[in-house]
Design a protein around this motif. Sequence first.
Motif, short mmCIF file in Angstrom:
data_model
loop_
_atom_site.label_atom_id
_atom_site.label_comp_id
_atom_site.label_asym_id
_atom_site.label_seq_id
_atom_site.Cartn_x
_atom_site.Cartn_y
_atom_site.Cartn_z
N PRO A 1 -57.05 12.38 -36.16
CA PRO A 1 -56.09 12.58 -37.25
C PRO A 1 -54.72 11.93 -37.02
O PRO A 1 -54.06 11.55 -37.97
CB PRO A 1 -55.95 14.10 -37.33
CG PRO A 1 -57.24 14.63 -36.76
CD PRO A 1 -57.67 13.64 -35.71
N CYS A 2 -54.30 11.80 -35.77
CA CYS A 2 -52.97 11.23 -35.54
C CYS A 2 -53.00 9.72 -35.35
O CYS A 2 -52.00 9.12 -34.97
CB CYS A 2 -52.28 11.91 -34.36
SG CYS A 2 -53.05 11.54 -32.78
N PHE B 1 -62.80 8.18 -43.92
CA PHE B 1 -62.51 9.35 -43.06
C PHE B 1 -63.04 10.63 -43.66
O PHE B 1 -62.74 10.97 -44.79
CB PHE B 1 -61.00 9.45 -42.83
CG PHE B 1 -60.46 8.27 -42.08
CD1 PHE B 1 -60.62 8.19 -40.70
CD2 PHE B 1 -59.86 7.22 -42.75
CE1 PHE B 1 -60.15 7.09 -39.99
CE2 PHE B 1 -59.38 6.11 -42.05
CZ PHE B 1 -59.54 6.04 -40.67
N GLY C 1 -63.34 13.69 -41.58
CA GLY C 1 -62.77 14.86 -40.89
C GLY C 1 -62.31 14.43 -39.52
O GLY C 1 -62.42 13.25 -39.17
N PRO C 2 -61.77 15.39 -38.72
CA PRO C 2 -61.31 15.02 -37.39
C PRO C 2 -62.47 14.44 -36.58
O PRO C 2 -63.51 15.09 -36.45
CB PRO C 2 -60.82 16.33 -36.77
CG PRO C 2 -60.70 17.29 -37.90
CD PRO C 2 -61.61 16.82 -38.98
N GLY D 1 -50.17 10.97 -41.92
CA GLY D 1 -50.97 10.98 -40.70
C GLY D 1 -50.59 12.15 -39.82
O GLY D 1 -49.46 12.64 -39.86
N ALA D 2 -51.55 12.63 -39.03
CA ALA D 2 -51.33 13.67 -38.02
C ALA D 2 -51.05 15.06 -38.60
O ALA D 2 -50.73 15.98 -37.86
CB ALA D 2 -50.22 13.30 -37.05
N ALA E 1 -53.18 16.43 -41.19
CA ALA E 1 -54.35 16.87 -41.96
C ALA E 1 -55.57 16.37 -41.20
O ALA E 1 -55.45 15.51 -40.33
CB ALA E 1 -54.31 16.29 -43.37
N PRO E 2 -56.74 16.89 -41.53
CA PRO E 2 -57.94 16.45 -40.82
C PRO E 2 -58.20 14.95 -40.96
O PRO E 2 -58.81 14.34 -40.10
CB PRO E 2 -59.06 17.25 -41.48
CG PRO E 2 -58.40 18.43 -42.11
CD PRO E 2 -57.03 17.98 -42.49
N VAL E 3 -57.74 14.37 -42.06
CA VAL E 3 -57.91 12.94 -42.31
C VAL E 3 -56.58 12.39 -42.82
O VAL E 3 -55.72 13.16 -43.23
CB VAL E 3 -59.00 12.69 -43.39
CG1 VAL E 3 -60.37 13.11 -42.89
CG2 VAL E 3 -58.64 13.40 -44.69
N PRO E 4 -56.42 11.05 -42.82
CA PRO E 4 -55.21 10.49 -43.45
C PRO E 4 -55.17 10.96 -44.89
O PRO E 4 -56.14 10.79 -45.63
CB PRO E 4 -55.43 8.98 -43.37
CG PRO E 4 -56.46 8.77 -42.33
CD PRO E 4 -57.31 10.00 -42.29
#
Lengths: 840, 298
Positions: free
Chosen positions: B121-122, B153, B155-156, B218-219, B221-224
Amino acid sequence: MSHGERYYFIGPVPETPGPSEQPGPWGATRFVGKAATRIDAYERVSGAAIFPSDLVLPDMLHGAILRCPHPHARVLSVDSRRAREMPGVAVVLASDRPNAGRTGADKFLVEHCRYEGEVVAALAARTPEEAQDALRMIEVEYELLPHLSDERRALDPGVPQVHSSGNQVAPTALYERGSIVEGFAMADAVVETRFDTATQIHCAIEPHGCVARWDGPRLTIWESTQGAFSVQAGVAGALGLPLSSVRVIGHYVGGGFGAKLEAGKYTLLAALLAREAARPVRLFLTREETFLAVGNRPPNHMRLKAGVRRDGTLTALDFEASGSGGAHPAGGVALVDWLVRDLYSCPNVRTELTDLFINAGPARPFRGPGHPQGAFALEQVIDQLAEKIGLDPLELRLRNIPEVSQARGGIPYTVSGLRRCLEEGACAFGWKARRAAVAAKGESEEKGASGPGGDHGESKDRGASGGLGGDHGASEDRGVSEGLGGDHGASEDRGASGGLGGGESHDESHGQSESKDEGASLQRGVGLAACLWVAGAGGPPSTIVLKLFADGSANINFGASDLGTGTKTVMALIVQEELGILPERVQIEHADTGTTQFATPSGGSKTIPTEAPAMRDAALAVRRQLLEIAAKEVERPAKTLAIEGDAIIARDGSEERWPIARLRGLQRRGVLIGVGYRAPNPEGKAISPFGAQFCEVEANRLTGELRVLRFVGAHDSGRVMNRLSYDNQVRGGIVMGIGFGLSEERRLDHGQTGRMLNANLHDYAIPTALDQPEEIVSLPIDLPDDEANTTGAKGLGEPVTIPTAAAIANAVYDALGVRPTATPMTPEQILTLLRAKREG
Amino acid sequence: MPMDDFVFHRPQSLPEACALHQELGDGAFYIAGGTDLVTDLKRGAKTARHLISLSGLAELRGIRRDGDLVRIGALASHAEVAASPEVRGAFPGLAEAAGKLGAVQIRNQGTIGGNFCAAVPCADTPPICVAGGLRLLLSDGRRDRELTAQEFFLGPRQSALEPGEVLREILVAPQPANAGASYQRFTLRGGLALSVASVAAWLTLDDARIGTARVALGAVAPVPLLVEECASILSGQLPEDGVLSEAAEASAKAARPITDIRGSEEYRREIVSVMARRALVAAIERARGAKSYPWERV
Ligand SMILES: Cc1cc2nc3c(=O)[nH]c(=O)nc-3n(C[C@H](O)[C@H](O)[C@H](O)COP(=O)(O)OP(=O)(O)OC[C@H]3O[C@@H](n4cnc5c(N)ncnc54)[C@H](O)[C@@H]3O)c2cc1C
């Protein structure tokens, strides 16, 4: 453990023989104190220097240690059979249970593991990878026990007990002088604040470790250490060997900072593995292990209440601190109260220290043990008092400078440079003008609204000038700087300095408006903090040998380590001062218990004040002999002769010269040997280094980010012995202090696994090159302390990191009107404080 | 730290690599720069029986212009992306993101493909690609397919890659002359640090008014995360303080951050709002024609 015992002896030291003569003080020097390049600069820079971790011996094995992965567990069973079968494995030290095959290493292997990282087993294999692979094949069954990772809860009812005796290491230690009740009764203003400092890890570049080799009954150890002789004693004691059978060599060490003062368990394990395998063993810890098991600056929680009279006289200090050195006694509160006791004149002082156990790795002395923590509390409270009585914080400090060490029974200091550090540092920084500018903004304006004043125009513009500072890329990760339509070219690299309006908009004051304009949300402030360091005097014993060869070149032989601070170079400068021998004609042998004399570990900022006088004594002993030989040969009284460069000269103005290399007496002897000793320190006197640091920070009200723009470090450490390495210490100490203040923190998984969450150099944030201030000015207050010892030098390496975080905190308050009371002063903390202030 | 034994393969073509992956099945991993994967293997977070190196695949290399497209090979290092004249010309916001990522060593070793496929995620390069509406070219060795960066994307650490499928290229479509984009991230130290929160902004300016606008986070949420609200808040507006603040607030509200060692949920939200503003301000400036690359050393 009592204060600082690891660093210096308390009480009388069995005397070495007295120095051969007590020479007068140096006065002006010709070589000592100038900026001299390190004599080992080439070796260090080229990579030719062999650090212990570089050493490769024929047939050498690689050791590795299995450590407990849990904060608190009991080892139920160990089965190392599969590990022994792994490729490359030569020897395994494990107490297999049940069916105990006990080993000689049992006393170093832990069954009841009280922190993540306790030693469970060890082995050695052909390659480091094979050793690591085999380690994983050791099967260990643990019984997990409840753990305690937060020292603030250590005395709560019902929390897990680290030891059956409880979570308190020793009864709370009390110090008291005068009466704080009376002191507070006399006060016109009183403040009381709580502070918390986080655990800091030493992070030396070279991990802990050694190479061990046996030759029959004799053991040689190349160890990354601050004290070859203390490692020798530790190993000999633990293995029941005579000192003469243990040779420890520690020529180079890639940083220690207090965590490498003694033999480690890894040292003993390396020796045992090497003995079992009958082969040399190299055992260096992984970076992760160094985070867990070999030292830290302990976490402290402090409360300080202080009273002052309207005229600035301190009347009372009431201090309480707790802390934890981990799961075993390791000085969790050592020296935390020393500055409260002794930095400022105050008749009524009370301190209370409580050392606690938690299930975490051990503390070790760390650059000024206890002092940076104590300074973080004391120096902020002094600022708070100053504000309450409307006095400049500099002035309040100047009004309370002690002439005596109150905590040591009121004995006078040989020299105290505290006043000069404050005054001259302030002058170099531009403190008074800066404060005046703030004051001129008027009292109506709310604290924190005041922008930078007038006298630092240059420094403000410096950033925008795109010069040296501007293009160092600090903003790479720091956000954009261009404003909309502004002239952003110059400020590109300066972080978020431009907003919609663009340009350098943070000149004026911005009030408390909730502008989202980033240019307007940058606010600057200045802060200062002072310090002393309890040790740094040095003292006996030290024995140093100087050999003068027939050609006039020389060999210096001493036992102490050069931590990278430049000790060797200073020794060569002393020889040059007394004998005129050029440093390149001097060879140095040191830190080897087989070939040099006993020395105490290099720590406590005492190496130079301990070793330099003995070096001078040895040089004088050689000089005396040389002049006697010359006197006979040239048939003149020794008194009328002197040494200059490579020749003996007549002091009668006749300009007669006799080259040393041609003295027949010296030729026939082949060598002159001078032995130098360290005389005791003066009785009834206290010796301490002092310092004051000043800084300017830029705070971003929107993100809470802090940027340290510049620092001035004004330090009194007696005579400056080498200006280059002096400045080096000041810069390095300040950078380390910035790490302590702004970003470093051991994070334990409280309430969950209890394990360390950031045991690596990515998540544990020491400052990078991009986090340094653009300007760090070292301002030596060069005050030779001739009463302290014959070189006039005091310690420097530790005081330089003591006031740094406190100075930053005071600058933050100056900038924002909120006081960060916890390290690290993260952006999140700053934002939380700002919000709390806004919401009243 | 130890790793399990694995067999290292170095196929020479995309079909060969994909076939190998299929044959080896579970326990086989592609490896590009290895900066993400190797740390996972060492930590024991993943166990690999086979590593299939992508470094021999010419199909994944280089950054080149193809008509009006710019094709960024998945194996391009962050340093290459940051320095590429094609990327800077076509989509400077991506060069900016790649130039801010990690530290010098990581930018030299890590690849843009790895940054996407790890799907952390990040990660720093995905948000700007999501904001810019970029497309990705995937391949299973026989057939190629295209997805948008956003669709990639899930998910993480989860992406739309099918087992054995490879990310081949990141495609930069021609940008309108009046477009501007910027990526802003917040870290806890000057270098070698992961984003606490980051924001990418992409927009066009028509006669001083904002045309289309997209903001991705970014960073947090689970995805951008594409902030849908920002489009309507911004489009048709003059780029003034109030509007930008509104978009920044909407971004903060849309964020779904977690609390971890880099920051709390609440703090991350606040940072999103500041970064969103920074990104929008910078994107507007670029849309106006400013050519500046502040992430670059002079
Ligand atoms: C110290 C450090 C700092 C870092 N800092 C940052 C940072 O600031 N920002 C950031 O975003 N990241 C950071 N990272 C993470 C990492 O470096 C980047 O994500 C990098 O881009 C990964 O690329 P790689 O080529 O090294 O990937 P690899 O490790 O080789 O691969 C990562 C994953 O993607 C898969 N993969 C790789 N390429 C392909 C492909 N073409 N097709 C299909 N699957 C593929 C691999 O199988 C693996 O699962 C950091 C890492 C380290 C070690």
